[in-house]
Structure formats: C-alpha cells, structure tokens
Design a protein around this motif. Sequence first.
Motif, short mmCIF file in Angstrom:
data_model
loop_
_atom_site.label_atom_id
_atom_site.label_comp_id
_atom_site.label_asym_id
_atom_site.label_seq_id
_atom_site.Cartn_x
_atom_site.Cartn_y
_atom_site.Cartn_z
N LEU A 64 0.85 -1.19 0.00
CA LEU A 64 0.00 0.00 0.00
C LEU A 64 0.88 1.24 0.00
O LEU A 64 1.97 1.23 0.59
N ILE A 65 0.38 2.30 -0.65
CA ILE A 65 1.00 3.62 -0.54
C ILE A 65 -0.04 4.55 0.08
O ILE A 65 -1.21 4.53 -0.32
N ILE A 66 0.40 5.34 1.04
CA ILE A 66 -0.43 6.39 1.62
C ILE A 66 0.22 7.71 1.23
O ILE A 66 1.39 7.96 1.56
N HIS A 67 -0.53 8.54 0.50
CA HIS A 67 -0.03 9.86 0.10
C HIS A 67 -0.85 10.91 0.85
O HIS A 67 -2.07 10.92 0.79
N LEU A 68 -0.15 11.82 1.52
CA LEU A 68 -0.78 12.76 2.42
C LEU A 68 -0.99 14.15 1.81
O LEU A 68 -1.11 15.13 2.52
N GLY A 69 -1.11 14.20 0.50
CA GLY A 69 -1.52 15.43 -0.16
C GLY A 69 -0.42 16.22 -0.82
O GLY A 69 0.76 15.98 -0.64
N ASP A 70 -0.87 17.19 -1.61
CA ASP A 70 -0.04 17.95 -2.54
C ASP A 70 0.58 17.01 -3.58
O ASP A 70 1.78 16.99 -3.81
N ILE A 71 -0.33 16.27 -4.19
CA ILE A 71 0.02 15.34 -5.27
C ILE A 71 0.13 16.10 -6.59
O ILE A 71 0.95 15.79 -7.43
N GLU A 72 -0.71 17.09 -6.77
CA GLU A 72 -0.79 17.93 -7.95
C GLU A 72 -0.99 17.12 -9.23
O GLU A 72 -0.14 17.08 -10.10
#
Length: 159
Positions: free
Chosen positions: A28-36
């Motif tokens: 799993l990957i958790i991305h916490l924002g500002d992916i753009e």
Amino acid sequence: MKVLVISDTHGQHDNLDRVLERECPLDLIIHLGDIEDADTYIEAAAGCPVEAVRGNNDYFSKLPGEKILTLNHQKIFITHGHYYYVDAGMEQLIKEAKGRGVDIVMFGHTHRPIIRTKGELTVLNPGSLSYPRQEGHKPTYIVMEIDEKGETEFFLKFL
C-alpha cells in the motif's frame, strides 16, 4: 505488510520513482496530499493500492480532504494537515486525532519529517520527496511495516 507513506510530491516523479525502485514490492501507498494531478501516475507506477488525501495545492482534485483507514486493527487518520494549522504546531491535530479515537495520525504540509509517540497516539509526517525543508534538505519518506503478530514499526528514510 509494507506501506510507503509519502507527502508533498508536487507532481514531481523523479524521487518518487527512485523510492519505488528501492522499496517495491509494496502492499500500500499512503499519500498525504499535494500530489498535484499525479495520483493516477503514482498508482500505475507503484502497482499497488494508493490511499490519498487532497492537499492545499491540489486545487481541483476530487480526493477527500481526510480519511480514516484501518490497517491490522489500527485506526489511522490521514490528512494533509493544513486545516489543523500544523505549521504553527501539532496541538490542534493531536486533539482532533484523540477525539476520533485513532491510534495513528499521519499528515504532511510542513515538508518536515517527524515520528513521535504521544501517549497511545503515534504522530507522523514523512516530510517531502520534492521540496524538503528540514536541516540538510534531503528528500524523506516513511516505511511502515506490520508483521504477522500485528506489531507496527516506522522507518524514516532519506534519499
């Protein structure tokens, strides 16, 4: 279970690709924002599920602003953090996390990594892969490993 926790990639893929080469396979990957606008890229490049939230620079994103995840019986609150004024400190975020009864709160926004336990609550920020702001300015991320007994460990890593 191996989980990659990242934030503040800001549409830049070079360091993310290096991390994926180093850390895959992932569960799993958790991305916490500002992916753009790179959420579809991340999912395709990683070859695993991605849980993500919207950051303050994800202007037209349809991602949620925050989420509660359950991994191995642990409740995890994920947010970018800007709604909780994390630039001024973590007090408001910690209060919210405790009110939600979570075990772990993950946030981004500050571009500075942290792993801290406050009582029963683990607070973490993976920093930024694209624009790190901590001393030394090395890109950072966190690997969360959950073993077969349910024990969870967090590893702050630098590129």
